[in-house]
Design an enzyme around this catalytic site. Structure first.
Site: not given
Length: 500
Positions: A419, A471
Site C-alpha cells: 500500500t 507475530h
C-alpha cells in the site's frame, strides 16, 4: 432429469453449508441461473442450474452440510413435474403487469463468483420515464464492486419493483419496461421491515456452518448466548463476527433475552446521516476482523531512493516509448518484495487453524483508493514479470478499480499486499493486515533529508518503510530482515539482474 451437484469447494475446503435456495420446487429455471448459495469457512459459492427446466426436488435444505459431489436437487422437464408442481394460491393473484405481452422484466444480473446479493444503490430513471435500449437504469452495489444494469429494450419504465436500498439477488425482477407505452407507471413498494429473529428459535443455532465453526475454533467464541439471524435462528458468519467485535455479554455467557438495540442518536441541524455503502461495511468488518484475529506488530526502516530515482529519470522516456507504459516506483518495490519473500518465506504464508501454509507463488495485492473505498486487486505471478509487465499490470488493475469493473477473482488470493500512502503525502503509518495474509508493506512520501554519507552530510531522497506482520508466525528477526532485504534491493537494484 439433471442433478444439481455440489461443486469442488476449493483447496483444503472439505464441506459447505446450504445458505439459501433462490428457487422452490416447481419453479421454472434457466440454464446458468443461480439456484443455491453455499457457505464454506473461506468464501460463499453460487451453484447454477445445469439445464433449462423445472426444479423438481430439493434434496439438501438450508442449513444442511454437504460435500463436493453431493446431489443438492434435481431439474426435470415441464412434462415430468406437472403433477408435482405446487398449485397456485387463490389469495395471491398474478401482478397485472405480468399479463401484458408488452412488458419486459429487468432482472438482477449475476454479480460475480460467490456474490449472493447486492443492494440497489440508485435508480438513474424514474417510473414513467422513456428509456432506450442499453441505457443505464440502475446501479447495484455489492460488497466488492458496483454493477450497472442497462435497459433490455426501448420503451417506458413502467414499474420499479426494487426501490433504492433494497437487497436483491441474481435473477430477481427489479423493474418492468413497457415496449408500447400502454402500461401506467407503478411506484416502488416500500421495503418491508426485517422481522426480528425469535428467541425461541435459538436452539436451532447449535448446528453451525463451516464458516462459523472456523471462527469458533480460532477464537474460542462461546455461541451459547448469540441470537442467530439465519434460517430457524441459526448463527450466521455475520452474527459470529458481530459477537467478536462486541464480546460482552453474548460472547462469554448464555443470555436468555438479547439486549435491546441501541437507538441511533438524533442528528443535529449541522449534521448529516448517510448509510454506509456495502463496500464500506465490508471494509469495516474485515479490518475489525483483522485486528481481532492477528497478533499485529509493525516494524520500520528507511530507504535511500537516490539510485532508483536516477534510473527512472535516465530511462523513463525510452521505457515508455518501448513498452507503452510509464516507469514508476511500484515495479521496483514489487521486485524487491518478491526477492524478500523468497528469502523470508514466513511472510508469504498463511495460518489455517493450527497449520501454516507456505505459498510458493507470489501474487501481490496492490491497494487502490477509489471514490467508494479501498480495494486491493491482485497482480498474479509477479516473480515471472518484468518491470514493464508489472507496470502494465498495476496500471490495468488501477483503471479497473476506479471504473468499478474488477471481478471478484481479481480481488482474491493475494499472498502479500503493498500500500502506497506516499501518493497522498503520508510520512509514516502502520498499515493493517489484509487477512488471511500475514504481511503488508507500507510505502510513504519521499522527502529530502540530511544524511551522513562517507562522513559528509548530504541531502538524500529518503522514504520510510513500514512492515505490519502477524507475530503468530513471523518473528521479529524475520520481519526486520525482510525490510532490510527490501532496502538492499532498492538501494542496489542490480541485485534484481544478478539475483543476489
Amino acid at each position: 432429469m439433471a442433478d444439481i451437484l455440489t461443486p469442488v469447494l476449493g483447496e483444503s475446503v472439505a464441506e459447505a453449508a446450504i445458505a439459501k435456495w433462490t428457487k422452490k420446487p416447481g419453479d421454472a429455471v434457466k440454464k446458468d441461473e443461480i439456484l443455491v448459495e453455499l457457505e464454506t469457512d473461506k468464501v460463499s459459492l453460487e451453484v447454477a442450474a445445469p439445464a433449462d427446466g423445472i426444479l423438481t426436488e430439493i434434496l439438501a435444505g438450508e442449513g444442511d452440510t454437504v460435500v463436493p459431489g453431493t446431489v443438492l436437487g434435481r431439474i426435470g422437464g415441464a412434462g415430468e413435474v406437472a403433477a408435482a408442481a405446487p398449485a397456485p394460491k387463490a389469495e395471491a393473484p398474478a401482478a397485472p403487469a405480468a399479463a401484458s405481452s408488452a412488458l419486459l422484466d429487468v432482472k438482477t444480473p449475476v454479480m460475480g463468483e460467490s456474490v449472493a446479493e447486492g443492494a440497489i444503490s440508485r435508480w438513474a430513471k424514474k417510473a414513467g420515464e422513456v428509456v432506450k435500449k442499453d441505457e443505464i437504469l440502475v446501479e447495484i452495489e455489492t460488497d466488492k464492486v458496483a454493477v450497472e444494469v442497462a435497459s433490455p429494450a426501448d420503451g417506458v419504465l413502467a414499474e420499479i419493483v426494487a426501490a433504492d436500498g433494497a437487497t436483491v439477488t441474481p435473477g430477481q425482477v427489479i423493474a418492468r419496461i413497457s415496449t408500447d407505452g400502454s402500461v401506467v407507471a407503478v411506484a416502488p413498494a416500500a421495503a418491508p421491515a426485517p422481522a426480528a429473529a425469535p428467541v425461541a428459535a435459538q436452539k436451532a443455532s447449535d448446528h453451525l456452518s463451516p464458516a462459523v465453526n472456523r471462527i469458533v475454533s480460532e477464537t474460542g467464541l462461546n455461541t451459547a448466548g448469540i441470537a442467530g439471524t439465519g434460517k430457524d435462528g441459526r448463527i450466521t458468519k455475520g452474527d459470529a463476527l458481530a459477537a467478536l467485535s462486541n464480546p460482552a455479554p453474548t460472547a462469554i455467557a448464555p443470555v436468555a433475552t438479547p439486549a435491546a438495540p441501541i437507538a441511533p442518536r438524533e442528528v443535529g441541524p449541522r449534521e448529516e446521516r448517510v448509510k454506509m455503502t456495502r463496500l464500506r461495511q465490508t471494509i469495516a468488518r474485515r479490518l475489525k476482523e483483522s485486528q481481532s484475529t492477528a497478533a499485529q506488530l509493525t516494524t520500520f526502516n528507511e530507504v535511500d531512493m537516490t539510485t532508483v530515482m536516477s534510473l527512472r529519470n535516465t530511462y523513463k522516456d525510452a521505457f515508455e516509448k518501448r513498452h507503452g507504459v510509464k516507469l514508476g516506483f511500484m515495479s521496483f518495490f514489487a521486485k524487491a518484495v518478491v526477492a524478500a519473500l523468497k528469502d523470508i518465506p514466513a511472510v508469504n504464508a498463511e495460518i489455517d487453524g493450527t497449520d501454516i501454509i507456505y505459498k510458493n507463488h507470489y501474487d501481490l495485492g496492490i491497494a487502490v483508493g477509489t471514490e467508494k473505498g479501498l480495494v486491493v486487486p491482485v497482480l498474479r505471478d509477479v516473480d515471472t514479470l518484468s518491470l514493464a509487465g508489472i507496470e502494465k499490470g498495476i496500471a490495468g488493475l488501477g483503471k479497473q478499480a476506479r471504473d468499478g469493473t474488477l471481478s471478484l477473482d481479481q480481488l482474491q488470493g493475494g499472498t502479500f499486499t503493498i500500500t502506497n500512502g506516499g501518493i497522498y503525502g503520508s510520512l509514516m503509518s502502520t498499515p493493517i493486515l489484509n487477512m488471511p495474509q500475514v504481511g503488508i508493506l507500507g510505502m510513504h512520501n519521499i522527502v529530502q533529508r540530511p544524511m551522513v554519507v562517507n562522513g559528509q552530510i548530504v541531502a538524500r531522497p529518503m522514504m520510510y518503510l513500514a512492515l505490519s506482520y502477524d507475530h503468530r508466525i513471523v518473528d521479529g528477526k524475520e520481519a526486520v530482515t525482510f525490510l532490510v532485504r527490501i532496502k538492499e534491493g532498492l538501494e542496489d537494484p542490480q541485485r534484481f539482474i544478478l539475483d543476489v
